[in-house]
Design a protein around this motif. Structure first.
Motif, PDB file in Angstrom:
ATOM      1  N   ILE A 565     -13.665  -1.536  -4.404  1.00 53.40           N
ATOM      2  CA  ILE A 565     -12.517  -0.670  -4.304  1.00 53.40           C
ATOM      3  C   ILE A 565     -12.378  -0.002  -2.893  1.00 53.40           C
ATOM      4  O   ILE A 565     -11.522   0.008  -2.214  1.00 53.40           O
ATOM      5  N   ILE A 566     -13.451   0.723  -2.969  1.00 53.44           N
ATOM      6  CA  ILE A 566     -13.667   1.636  -1.631  1.00 53.44           C
ATOM      7  C   ILE A 566     -13.456   0.682  -0.255  1.00 53.44           C
ATOM      8  O   ILE A 566     -12.635   0.985   0.685  1.00 53.44           O
ATOM      9  N   LYS A 567     -14.169  -0.478  -0.548  1.00 52.04           N
ATOM     10  CA  LYS A 567     -14.318  -1.154   0.579  1.00 52.04           C
ATOM     11  C   LYS A 567     -12.792  -1.792   1.085  1.00 52.04           C
ATOM     12  O   LYS A 567     -12.155  -1.945   2.146  1.00 52.04           O
ATOM     13  N   GLU A 568     -12.120  -2.260  -0.214  1.00 48.82           N
ATOM     14  CA  GLU A 568     -10.674  -2.777  -0.156  1.00 48.82           C
ATOM     15  C   GLU A 568      -9.766  -1.710   0.587  1.00 48.82           C
ATOM     16  O   GLU A 568      -8.924  -2.146   1.378  1.00 48.82           O
ATOM     17  N   ILE A 569      -9.882  -0.479   0.178  1.00 46.57           N
ATOM     18  CA  ILE A 569      -8.881   0.551   0.466  1.00 46.57           C
ATOM     19  C   ILE A 569      -9.286   0.811   2.058  1.00 46.57           C
ATOM     20  O   ILE A 569      -8.370   0.850   2.811  1.00 46.57           O
ATOM     21  N   ARG A 570     -10.731   0.852   2.168  1.00 45.99           N
ATOM     22  CA  ARG A 570     -11.053   1.079   3.682  1.00 45.99           C
ATOM     23  C   ARG A 570     -10.258  -0.098   4.711  1.00 45.99           C
ATOM     24  O   ARG A 570      -9.723   0.533   5.571  1.00 45.99           O
ATOM     25  N   ASP A 571     -10.643  -1.292   4.052  1.00 44.59           N
ATOM     26  CA  ASP A 571     -10.323  -2.373   5.089  1.00 44.59           C
ATOM     27  C   ASP A 571      -8.669  -2.297   5.160  1.00 44.59           C
ATOM     28  O   ASP A 571      -8.289  -2.610   6.268  1.00 44.59           O
ATOM     29  N   ASN A 572      -8.040  -2.030   3.885  1.00 47.93           N
ATOM     30  CA  ASN A 572      -6.478  -2.018   4.040  1.00 47.93           C
ATOM     31  C   ASN A 572      -6.057  -1.002   5.082  1.00 47.93           C
ATOM     32  O   ASN A 572      -5.322  -0.951   5.759  1.00 47.93           O
ATOM     33  N   THR A 574      -7.521   0.769   7.272  1.00 48.25           N
ATOM     34  CA  THR A 574      -7.914   0.318   8.950  1.00 48.25           C
ATOM     35  C   THR A 574      -7.157  -0.469   9.495  1.00 48.25           C
ATOM     36  O   THR A 574      -6.555  -0.396  10.562  1.00 48.25           O
ATOM     37  N   LYS A 575      -6.613  -1.549   8.837  1.00 48.31           N
ATOM     38  CA  LYS A 575      -5.463  -2.665   9.032  1.00 48.31           C
ATOM     39  C   LYS A 575      -4.200  -2.004   9.227  1.00 48.31           C
ATOM     40  O   LYS A 575      -3.608  -2.181  10.269  1.00 48.31           O
ATOM     41  N   ILE A 576      -3.752  -0.893   8.383  1.00 48.82           N
ATOM     42  CA  ILE A 576      -2.603  -0.145   8.713  1.00 48.82           C
ATOM     43  C   ILE A 576      -2.803   0.690   9.571  1.00 48.82           C
ATOM     44  O   ILE A 576      -1.694   0.589  10.862  1.00 48.82           O
ATOM     45  N   TRP A 577      -3.795   1.339  10.004  1.00 57.14           N
ATOM     46  CA  TRP A 577      -4.132   2.257  11.096  1.00 57.14           C
ATOM     47  C   TRP A 577      -3.864   1.340  12.432  1.00 57.14           C
ATOM     48  O   TRP A 577      -3.360   1.790  13.545  1.00 57.14           O
ATOM     49  N   ASN A 578      -4.568   0.262  12.601  1.00 57.06           N
ATOM     50  CA  ASN A 578      -4.491  -0.709  13.599  1.00 57.06           C
ATOM     51  C   ASN A 578      -3.117  -1.161  13.985  1.00 57.06           C
ATOM     52  O   ASN A 578      -2.610  -0.960  15.159  1.00 57.06           O
TER      53      ASN A 578
END
Length: 773
Positions: A565-572, A574-578
């Motif tokens: 879950i943490i990885k999924e949130i982090r990836d998501n 990061t994607k939004i921030w980018n």
């Protein structure tokens, strides 16, 4: 080496194993299966069967062809014989099996089935591709030689077919010609000659040779003179065909004979694999396992089962003998399982020493013995005591005369069949003698004196078969370290025998019992209670271990889920921030290209920057329970699970409770209670807390559409700095453009909690009142 297999019913086991063999020769080998005393050989045999069992369970059976055993054909090749077509079909089948077994081994590797003890057998199979191709081109499955087996055979058969066609055509014409003389309009063969069915009365009307007459004498089977020359040619061609076929068979047989040695090697491998897989299939039936093998006389059977007793009926036993305590005396009532325990120990030892897996726990251990003696009588009848005792002593004498330290000796009812006093004395004397040689010795008895004898000897283990004194039913469970009673008086009492007789019997037994016997009996009762408690605690420990294992697995799963879950949130995120970063970079680039911005353009820029992003939705497989602290993704709040009803989760949010679906929830860390800090307020001389001045009203009348966003931004900023929550916006009625701009701003702002039109004394529809979060 002496192994009393029949007494221990080993022959019955072998019959069951032999049913799984394909070749009759392998079945005969199994029925006379060798018993080994070399531990290294035994270990290899057991591992081979264990590997085959693994292949059965994870892949498939080896499924050898039922006609693979070509021993007779190889013997004929060895003496230079020419094989017949049906024999070549068998050889062809064998050659195809070579290729199939190679493929079977490749499939085991593909499935990652561990079979290292079988690997050498498959590796040593010699493929005969040339012979396989030759036989495939020479003979069909019905043992017919193909026309193309040789050029000469092809020419002969083509000519022969032409002549046969010519004969048939001529015979058809002759039937038309002599139709008036025929009894039946058919062509028949007699002595390999084509004949017409001529009426007896007209046999002299047609020129030819009579080859037969019907049983009634009314029909004569006559070969017409007109076809005799062709039939002679046909006969010649058939002779030539047979010669050519014999030549082909001789040529093929010679080529097979050249490969005789490799064919023999392959056949031996096939026979060995047939034997191994027959053992493995039987092991699968009885849930057999590979035990540990030792040479020090240690027998440690755990949950051992007699393989000839129905699994649903048999009660597994535990059995232990070692160098320190090499003798066991088993006591208990009749039909309680004493004899079954004896046979189980002996039979499983024989099975292991012959390379058969045993029905027991994988932790079991079996010793290798040079001799296994068994004096077990199943008759248990009231025959003449002399003959019974004499038979018993004859077997005992053989054991006594040949005993060695590496023997396993099993004796049922030692000293029985004669006077109890003499029988007991003789039994103790026999035990004293045998124990000097230190074999592994197991006996059963009803004699109390032998219980005392065992109690006084430190190297003798006692055991008894459990008996339910309430239901009068044996439990068949072997209890190590206890002595059992025959329970004869108890059984008689339960069955309703006269009370006077029962009481008298009890008095007589009490009078005959020595003090030590009574002590032993009392100790046995107490020991049984301790054994029951021990069993209960062991079962409880196993249950606890299982629960701990489940807990550890659940904890591991939760940690893995949390990491996911943490990885999924982090990836998501990061994607939004980018994406936001690219959007801002693009915006900066556009702004740099312009010298100044109009109010409308400035409002649009702010709108883009303040645009609320989509929330990250994360799915979880965690099994929530009441009391878990969770975060509601779609609501932006956290709380405790108060109640679960199917897929409805009721969350306590403080002043109220709402229900959500599982997909809305995420497991959240329990918040730590905040410490209250009492701060002193700085007060000015007038006694008021300083605040930034801000207006709670914004008048937009006369303002252009593009200026609305900037004015609202500034007004809301001032409200936030002044800790104010409400703003009255005056936009009037006019064209409605300003009101529309206000409405769009409210929808795009993430700072506004709610909004409404003005009330009766607030300006009605010309006013909008907003409340900040």
């Amino acid at each position: 080496m002496i192994y009393q297999t029949k007494t221990l019913e080993f022959d019955k086991i072998l019959k069951l194993v032999s049913k799984h063999a394909v070749s009759p020769r392998v079945r005969e080998t199994i029925l006379d299966l060798q018993i080994y005393n070399n531990p290294d050989v035994i270990k290899v045999l057991l591992h081979e069967v264990d590997d085959a069992l693994g292949a059965l369970n994870r892949a498939s059976n080896i499924n050898l062809d039922s006609k693979y055993d070509i021993d007779e054909q190889l013997k004929r090749l060895e003496i230079g014989s020419i094989l017949q077509p049906n024999e070549l079909v068998l050889i062809h089948t064998f050659l195809k099996e070579e290729t199939r077994l190679k493929s079977y081994n490749q499939n085991l590797k593909k499935l990652k089935v561990e079979a290292k003890y079988l690997e050498s057998y498959f590796f040593d199979i010699n493929l005969h591709d040339d012979l396989l191709k030759l036989l495939g081109q020479t003979i069909d499955p019905d043992a017919n030689i193909y026309d193309n087996a040789s050029n000469n055979l092809f020419k002969i058969r083509r000519t022969l077919q032409s002549k046969l066609t010519s004969v048939n055509e001529k015979m058809e014409k002759l039937m038309n010609k002599y139709s008036d003389f025929l009894n039946e309009r058919v062509i028949v063969t007699r002595n390999d000659r084509y004949c017409l069915c001529i009426n007896q009365s007209f046999k002299n009307k047609i020129k030819g040779v009579v080859h037969d007459i019907s049983s009634s004498g009314q029909t004569v089977y006559l070969e017409p003179e007109e076809i005799r020359s062709i039939t002679s040619e046909i006969e010649f061609l058939k002779v030539e065909e047979r010669k050519e076929i014999l030549k082909i068979l001789a040529d093929v047989s010679n080529k097979l004979a050249i490969n005789l040695e490799t064919l023999k090697i392959n056949l031996e491998i096939f026979l060995t694999l047939d034997l191994i897989y027959a053992k493995a299939n039987y092991a699968k039936e009885i849930n057999g396992v590979i035990p540990k093998i030792n040479q020090n006389g240690l027998i440690n059977l755990i949950k051992a089962r007699h393989p000839l007793i129905e699994p649903k009926v048999i009660v597994p036993i535990n059995f232990y003998l070692d160098e320190k305590a090499p003798t066991m005396i088993i006591t208990g009532p009749n039909t309680g399982g004493k004899t079954v325990a004896l046979k189980t120990v002996g039979l499983l030892t024989l099975m292991a020493q012959s390379g058969l897996l045993i029905p027991a726990s994988e932790k079991s251990e079996v010793a290798v013995f040079s001799n296994i003696y068994a004096d077990i009588g199943d008759e248990q009848s009231l025959e003449q005591s002399l003959s019974t005792f004499s038979s018993h002593m004859t077997k005992i004498k053989k054991i006594v005369d040949n005993v060695t330290p590496n023997d396993l000796i099993l004796i049922d009812e030692l000293g029985s069949g004669t006077d109890p006093v003499e029988g007991t004395s003789l039994a103790i004397s026999i035990l004293d003698y045998l124990r000097k040689h230190k074999p592994r010795l197991v006996i059963t008895t009803h004699y109390s004196e032998l219980k005392v004898y065992a109690f006084e000897s430190s190297d003798i283990v006692t055991a008894s078969v459990a008996f339910d004194t309430v239901t009068l039913e044996p439990k068949y469970h072997l209890q190590i370290g206890t002595t059992g009673s025959s329970n004869a008086i108890l059984i008689a009492n339960r069955l309703g025998l006269n009370k006077e007789i029962i009481e008298n019997a009890k008095l007589r037994v009490s009078g005959h019992q020595s003090d030590i016997a009574k002590i032993i009996e009392n100790l046995a009762v107490k020991e049984q209670k301790l054994e029951d408690k021990k069993k209960y605690f062991e079962e409880s420990q196993l249950a606890l271990d299982e629960k701990m294992k489940q807990y550890d697995n659940l904890l591991l799963k939760n940690h893995q889920e949390q990491d996911r879950i943490i990885k999924e949130i982090r990836d998501n995120e990061t994607k939004i921030w980018n994406e936001k970063h690219l959007e801002v970079q693009k915006l900066i680039k556009e702004l740099k290209a312009k010298k100044e911005l109009s109010a409308k353009e400035e409002a649009e820029v702010k709108k883009i920057i303040n645009k609320p992003r989509e929330k990250t939705i994360v799915k979880t497989d965690y099994n929530f329970k009441v009391g878990d602290y969770v975060s509601i993704q779609s609501y932006g709040q956290s709380g405790y699970i108060k109640e679960i009803d199917g897929d409805d989760y009721y969350i306590d949010l403080g002043p109220f409770t709402l229900n959500f679906k599982k997909s809305d929830l995420l497991l959240a860390p329990v918040p730590k209670p905040e410490k209250k800090i009492n701060r002193r307020k700085t007060v000015n001389r007038e006694g008021e807390v300083p605040t930034k001045e801000a207006s709670v009203e914004l008048d937009l009348r006369g303002v252009r559409y593009e200026e609305v966003y900037g004015l609202l931004d500034k007004a809301i900023d001032n409200l936030l700095l002044s800790n104010l929550k409400s703003l009255r916006i005056i936009h009037g009625y006019g064209t409605g453009a300003v009101k529309k701009a206000v409405s769009e701003y409210i929808k795009s702002s993430n700072l506004i909690k709610s909004h409404r039109s003005g009330g009766e004394n607030e300006g009605m529809l010309g006013v909008t009142i907003i409340t900040l979060k």
